[in-house]
Design an enzyme around this catalytic site. Structure first.
Site, PDB file in Angstrom:
ATOM      1  N   GLN A   8      39.819 -35.655  -1.849  1.00  0.00           N
ATOM      2  CA  GLN A   8      41.156 -36.270  -1.890  1.00  0.00           C
ATOM      3  C   GLN A   8      41.255 -37.322  -2.994  1.00  0.00           C
ATOM      4  O   GLN A   8      42.237 -37.343  -3.753  1.00  0.00           O
ATOM      5  CB  GLN A   8      41.474 -36.916  -0.537  1.00  0.00           C
ATOM      6  CG  GLN A   8      42.838 -37.607  -0.522  1.00  0.00           C
ATOM      7  CD  GLN A   8      43.147 -38.277   0.793  1.00  0.00           C
ATOM      8  OE1 GLN A   8      42.680 -37.846   1.843  1.00  0.00           O
ATOM      9  NE2 GLN A   8      43.939 -39.338   0.765  1.00  0.00           N
ATOM     10  N   GLY A  49      28.786 -30.618  -1.853  1.00  0.00           N
ATOM     11  CA  GLY A  49      29.867 -30.253  -2.776  1.00  0.00           C
ATOM     12  C   GLY A  49      29.448 -29.161  -3.738  1.00  0.00           C
ATOM     13  O   GLY A  49      30.228 -28.254  -4.055  1.00  0.00           O
ATOM     14  N   ASP A  50      28.189 -29.228  -4.191  1.00  0.00           N
ATOM     15  CA  ASP A  50      27.653 -28.209  -5.107  1.00  0.00           C
ATOM     16  C   ASP A  50      27.546 -26.860  -4.399  1.00  0.00           C
ATOM     17  O   ASP A  50      27.868 -25.815  -4.973  1.00  0.00           O
ATOM     18  CB  ASP A  50      26.278 -28.639  -5.622  1.00  0.00           C
ATOM     19  CG  ASP A  50      26.301 -30.052  -6.196  1.00  0.00           C
ATOM     20  OD1 ASP A  50      27.269 -30.383  -6.900  1.00  0.00           O
ATOM     21  OD2 ASP A  50      25.359 -30.812  -5.935  1.00  0.00           O
TER      22      ASP A  50
END
Length: 312
Positions: free
Chosen positions: A151, A234-235
């Site tokens: 976000q 995230g990766d």
């Protein structure tokens, strides 16, 4: 998968653990992709440990590696995947390489995780130099086909704040207009309809019809919050989203359900193993919280759907 599908992944590398290329390569290979990895850094371990050692690749060294591929005429890719970068000149070189690859192959898909910062206790802060933001805004995102910001990163890129689901989709429309057809806000602090124990993610995919008009699919997902702070998620997310959008190009709902469900299986297995290793009542160490990737191979390859996406 029909034919060979090859990914150029430009990310960090660690000797021990799973972040960057180490978190991206294994799931992509399990799902049938050839992966050529450029390691933007080589560290002993991720920086959440007490100590780390290693080397950082310069933009000139990145250029030399790419020129080597080019000299042998093997710089041919279906996808490019990029993640965390701290250096403006390195990011500029990534832009040059992706531009050249897209000129060679107009169907190449660029998947970018624009790693810049996050929110803690409601406050956002950048953990990369601020001079990277205009490069992402003006050069990287306009070239990208799929982006996976959180976000805070979506707010940075669009220049708008998000306080509601409606505002989130307005921001995603801004990002669509900048370039990418697929935008997934991987995490947000928006209240989930399922309650405070859940984290909300949102997705938007713009598709072109044969008559030239566009239609947009919007989805929402709620994932149960997990206690420990994991590194490399995230990766892993960006890599699996690349794979599942390739297999389901016109169905963001299915691609995200498979991506997020596989993530949940990996995280739950990691939590179980970390707690068992740490012992009753003990806080797991960074080493014990490394993602259990190999042990989750079957879940990555064929995830049981445990998170349903709502089409909005």
């Amino acid at each position: 998968m029909e034919g060979e599908c090859r990914v150029l992944s430009i990310q960090s590398h660690v000797v021990r653990g799973y972040v960057g290329n180490r978190a991206a390569m294994f799931p992509l290979q399990v799902l049938g992709f050839e992966v050529d990895a450029v390691n933007s850094v080589q560290f002993s371990n991720h920086t959440g440990y007490a100590h780390w050692k290693g080397q950082v690749l310069t933009s000139q060294e990145l250029h030399a590696l790419y020129e080597g591929l080019k000299a042998n005429n093997v710089n041919k890719y279906d996808y490019v995947l990029t993640g965390y970068t701290r250096d403006k000149s390195f990011l500029g070189m990534v832009v040059d390489i992706v531009q050249e690859l897209k000129q060679q192959n107009s169907r190449l898909v660029y998947v970018c995780d624009p790693v810049m910062g996050d929110k803690w206790n409601g406050e956002g802060s950048m953990y990369v130099p601020q001079d990277l933001l205009p490069v992402y805004r003006e050069k990287v995102v306009p070239m990208a086909d799929i982006i996976t910001p959180n976000q805070f990163e979506a707010e940075l890129l669009s220049g708008r704040k998000i306080h509601s689901q409606e505002e989130a989709f307005a921001v995603m429309d801004v990002l669509h207009r900048m370039g990418p057809d697929t935008v997934v806000i991987t995490s947000s602090d928006l209240p989930s309809p399922k309650g405070s124990d859940y984290l909300m993610a949102l997705g938007s995919q713009r598709m072109r019809k044969p008559d030239g008009s566009t239609v947009t699919q919007r989805i929402r997902m709620e994932m149960r919050k997990v206690d420990p702070v994991f590194v490399g998620t995230g990766d892993l997310f960006a890599a699996m989203l690349l794979a599942w959008t390739h297999k389901h190009p016109d169905n963001l709902k299915v691609a995200c359900e498979k991506t997020v469900s596989a993530m949940q299986h990996v995280l739950q297995r990691t939590i179980r193993c970390a707690k068992a290793e740490a012992g009753e009542g003990q806080k797991p160490s960074p080493a014990q919280l490394e993602l259990r990737m190999v042990q989750s191979r079957k879940d990555i390859e064929d995830p049981e759907i445990v998170v349903q996406a709502t089409v909005l």
